[in-house]
Write a protein that holds these residues in place. Structure first.
Motif, PDB file in Angstrom:
ATOM      1  N   GLY A 343       0.508  -0.904  -5.663  1.00 18.32           N
ATOM      2  CA  GLY A 343       1.301  -1.204  -4.477  1.00 18.32           C
ATOM      3  C   GLY A 343       1.880   0.033  -3.839  1.00 18.32           C
ATOM      4  N   SER A 345       4.155   0.632  -1.618  1.00 13.55           N
ATOM      5  CA  SER A 345       5.384   0.386  -0.868  1.00 13.55           C
ATOM      6  C   SER A 345       6.063   1.732  -0.622  1.00 13.55           C
ATOM      7  CB  SER A 345       6.304  -0.533  -1.677  1.00 13.55           C
ATOM      8  OG  SER A 345       6.599   0.063  -2.935  1.00 13.55           O
ATOM      9  N   GLU A 366      -4.212  -0.614  -4.080  1.00 12.49           N
ATOM     10  CA  GLU A 366      -3.525  -1.142  -2.893  1.00 12.49           C
ATOM     11  C   GLU A 366      -4.420  -2.162  -2.195  1.00 12.49           C
ATOM     12  OE1 GLU A 366      -1.498  -2.389   0.138  1.00 12.49           O
ATOM     13  OE2 GLU A 366      -0.564  -1.134  -1.414  1.00 12.49           O
ATOM     14  N   GLN A 367      -3.876  -3.344  -1.934  1.00 11.12           N
ATOM     15  CA  GLN A 367      -4.650  -4.423  -1.336  1.00 11.12           C
ATOM     16  C   GLN A 367      -4.937  -4.193   0.143  1.00 11.12           C
ATOM     17  OE1 GLN A 367      -2.860  -8.262  -1.890  1.00 11.12           O
ATOM     18  NE2 GLN A 367      -4.663  -9.373  -1.205  1.00 11.12           N
ATOM     19  N   ASP A 368      -3.986  -3.622   0.866  1.00 18.17           N
ATOM     20  CA  ASP A 368      -4.118  -3.434   2.304  1.00 18.17           C
ATOM     21  C   ASP A 368      -4.771  -2.089   2.608  1.00 18.17           C
ATOM     22  OD1 ASP A 368      -3.913  -3.396   5.034  1.00 18.17           O
ATOM     23  OD2 ASP A 368      -1.721  -3.345   5.105  1.00 18.17           O
ATOM     24  N   ASN A 370      -5.298  -0.841   5.366  1.00 18.77           N
ATOM     25  CA  ASN A 370      -4.642  -0.218   6.518  1.00 18.77           C
ATOM     26  C   ASN A 370      -3.191   0.166   6.227  1.00 18.77           C
ATOM     27  OD1 ASN A 370      -6.929  -0.555   8.242  1.00 18.77           O
ATOM     28  ND2 ASN A 370      -6.403  -2.727   8.452  1.00 18.77           N
ATOM     29  N   ASN A 371      -2.801   0.111   4.973  1.00 18.34           N
ATOM     30  CA  ASN A 371      -1.452   0.512   4.599  1.00 18.34           C
ATOM     31  C   ASN A 371      -1.169   1.933   5.099  1.00 18.34           C
ATOM     32  OD1 ASN A 371       0.591   1.877   2.743  1.00 18.34           O
ATOM     33  ND2 ASN A 371       0.740  -0.206   1.985  1.00 18.34           N
ATOM     34  N   ARG A 372       0.010   2.132   5.664  1.00 22.09           N
ATOM     35  CA  ARG A 372       0.337   3.419   6.295  1.00 22.09           C
ATOM     36  C   ARG A 372       0.367   4.581   5.302  1.00 22.09           C
ATOM     37  NH1 ARG A 372       6.711   3.320   7.791  1.00 22.09           N
ATOM     38  NH2 ARG A 372       6.201   5.476   8.246  1.00 22.09           N
ATOM     39  N   VAL A 374      -1.757   4.920   2.621  1.00 19.86           N
ATOM     40  CA  VAL A 374      -3.043   5.176   1.963  1.00 19.86           C
ATOM     41  C   VAL A 374      -3.546   6.577   2.273  1.00 19.86           C
ATOM     42  CG1 VAL A 374      -5.491   4.555   1.994  1.00 19.86           C
ATOM     43  CG2 VAL A 374      -3.771   2.774   1.737  1.00 19.86           C
ATOM     44  N   ASN A 386      -9.112  -0.038  -3.329  1.00 15.64           N
ATOM     45  CA  ASN A 386      -8.723  -1.091  -2.398  1.00 15.64           C
ATOM     46  C   ASN A 386      -9.002  -2.454  -3.023  1.00 15.64           C
ATOM     47  OD1 ASN A 386      -9.954  -2.515   0.636  1.00 15.64           O
ATOM     48  ND2 ASN A 386      -7.833  -2.279   0.058  1.00 15.64           N
ATOM     49  N   SER A 410       4.810  -3.147  -5.884  1.00 16.44           N
ATOM     50  CA  SER A 410       4.552  -3.668  -4.547  1.00 16.44           C
ATOM     51  C   SER A 410       5.850  -4.236  -3.978  1.00 16.44           C
ATOM     52  CB  SER A 410       3.469  -4.749  -4.594  1.00 16.44           C
ATOM     53  OG  SER A 410       3.995  -5.960  -5.120  1.00 16.44           O
TER      54      SER A 410
END
Length: 567
Positions: A343, A345, A366-368, A370-372, A374, A386, A410
């Motif tokens: 996660g 976060s 990390e699942q997203d 597009n996480n800022r 990454v 991912n 997360s």
């Protein structure tokens, strides 16, 4: 006179700050958007946080310090501007998730200090993963040192030893001393040669041990080759389409050679590749061929165009899209002694940066995509897988069985518990650190599930916010028996109450513990520090109970208190 402090935004972090300040005897008023059960109307003002009337009702015009602790950056910014309009001289401690914005405000707004819950909590998560039961942190010599508590019992190696024998050690700093009997301060105990007895407690900061980041090229290549099997997962479609194209080319080459013995294999292959890829070839191969071969060529052209189009699309997605990054990250996952952060976060990325900065190998799940954060992790050459870390196959892909520790951090508490429980079932021996937002439920989760640590960022960050509101730029903090102590730096001026005293005498007088001192381009520690006469211009780094900070308020305005280590 005690400073008047206003805490604006009484969420999880804000309310803990409010209660801590009240425990230390500070004159504190809270502002919240709704009533809080058990609190009287005089202690908490209910209203719009950034409304002028609400701030005036809390006494903003007479306040010394405003701590803004709302979880919304936009609201905090509005409160800050409104407060400065009503009281231009007020000192502001501001919570910001966007640390870049906070730093800009610190540079451009006088008497403004931004703080991040994630930034304050992340080192303690990292220390817990490293096996250090830290209760806090302190910034010394440009590094973040973990703080822990030593309980002296009958089996402790320090039981019966004189405290002065342990005093001079550059790899540890004594923060505070809590004797079981009596009320002697640490420096008096050092000077008098007092021995540690069963039941005594020492708060100690230890120098972090950084690992070397250098690795041989051979080891990197071996790790990459061991992980090439992951190509099957991330590049299967590209591989299948490439094999299909090669099969079509070989099949066409065999057909041309078998129907015309005068054509060499090279000429047939050259024509087949040119015909299928559209690059052109030697048309004489089919110029005098029967109609069946010409029809076969037409079919091959159409099939080849389709296969080539699909292959180009897959290659484009693989190389320019996310699949190549996923393959590259998966191929770089360490096999052992690494730390898995589940996660990204705000707390998660800070943990990643802290562990990476200390020289440890880190893997992120990390699942997203597009996480800022990454791209920040990948910019540090940290592999990012991912996927959903709550699935066991994702944890196994990160080699959880041979990891040094796993951190489930997360933004969702239930997801963190699921990740932690799955990791524990796969590898019971791997240390597991869990983020849980609610401090009370964090304590319960620790007891019920027996994880190595269940930590609440709000609980970890609140003491730092409380300490910062009491004056100066805080280097560290902690809580022992509901007593908040802070580490800070104070500039010795001619009018300072400690001027012309030895550090030893000043410490015994004011009940503080000196850490080190900067004077005339020198840094003093140990016995040299205790015997030094404090002069104007010296910067003394010390720890003391928050309830004793009034000794500094009367003589040093907040802007003169230490600004941290000079680097």
């Amino acid at each position: 006179m005690k400073p008047r402090i206003i805490v604006c935004g009484l969420g999880r972090t804000g309310y803990k700050v409010f209660r801590l300040l009240r425990q230390q005897g500070a004159f504190v008023i809270g502002i919240n958007h709704r009533e809080i059960p058990g609190e009287t109307a005089g202690d908490i003002i209910v209203g719009n946080l950034h409304a002028a009337d609400t701030l005036k009702a809390a006494g903003i015009e007479r306040a010394h310090t405003l701590a803004i602790a709302s979880p919304d950056d936009a609201v905090n910014l509005s409160v800050m501007m409104q407060a400065r309009t009503l009281n231009p001289d007020i000192r502001i401690i501001n919570r910001f998730f966007n640390t870049s914005l906070g730093e800009r405000l610190d540079q451009n707004v006088p008497n403004h200090m931004s703080m991040s819950v994630a930034g304050l909590a992340a080192p303690v998560f990292a220390f817990a993963a490293l096996g250090n039961k830290a209760i806090g942190q302190i910034k010394l010599f440009g590094e973040t040192w973990p703080i822990h508590e030593e309980h002296i019992d009958g089996n402790h190696p320090w039981e019966g030893r004189r405290i002065d024998e342990l005093w001079e050690n550059p790899t540890r700093m004594f923060i505070y001393y809590l004797p079981k009997e009596g009320d002697v301060d640490l420096i008096s105990a050092v000077v008098l040669g007092k021995r540690l007895r069963k039941g005594d407690r020492l708060i100690i900061a230890t120098k972090p041990a950084a690992r070397s980041k250098r690795k041989s090229i051979i080891l990197k290549c071996l790790k990459f080759l061991r992980n090439l099997r992951r190509f099957q997962e991330h590049g299967r479609a590209v591989l299948v389409m490439s094999i299909t194209l090669m099969a079509i080319i070989i099949f066409a080459t065999i057909i041309y050679c078998s129907t015309n013995n005068s054509i060499s294999i090279v000429d047939a292959l050259y024509f087949a590749v040119g015909m299928i890829t559209g690059a052109g070839g030697n048309d004489k191969v089919v110029e005098n061929a029967p109609n069946s071969i010409k029809l076969f060529t037409i079919i091959m052209m159409l099939v080849g165009a389709s296969v080539i189009g699909l292959l180009y699309a897959l290659l484009n997605d693989f190389v320019l899209g996310t699949r190549f990054k996923q393959f590259w990250d998966a191929a770089r996952v360490p096999h052992r002694q690494h730390y898995i952060v589940c996660g990204l976060s705000g707390t998660g990325i800070k943990i990643v940066q802290h562990l990476h900065g200390a020289g440890h190998e880190v893997v992120v799940i990390e699942q997203d995509a597009n996480n800022r954060f990454v791209n920040i992790a990948r910019g540090l050459s940290i592999p990012v897988i991912n996927g959903d870390a709550s699935f066991p196959n994702m944890l196994e892909a990160a080699n959880v069985k041979s990891a040094s520790a796993l951190l489930a951090v997360s933004g969702d508490d239930a997801t963190n518990l699921e990740i932690a429980l799955n990791a524990k079932s796969i590898s019971p021996k791997v240390p597991i650190i869990v983020r849980y937002a609610d401090p009370d439920f964090a304590r319960m989760a620790q007891q019920v599930f027996d994880f190595d640590a269940v930590l609440s960022p709000a609980k970890l960050a609140a003491p730092a916010f409380a300490a910062a509101t009491l004056g100066g730029r805080i280097l560290g903090n902690g809580i022992t028996d509901d007593t908040l102590w802070v580490a800070l730096a104070t500039l010795i001026a001619a009018s300072h109450p400690f001027a012309c005293l030895t550090v030893k005498d000043a410490a015994m007088l004011a009940d503080f513990v000196p850490l080190y001192l900067e004077t005339a381009n020198r840094t003093l520690h140990g016995w040299d520090l205790l015997n030094h006469n404090l002069c104007a211009g010296d910067i003394l780094y010390l720890t003391m109970p928050a309830t004793r900070l009034s000794k500094l308020w009367r003589h040093s305005p907040p802007s003169q208190l230490g600004t941290g280590n000079r680097e």
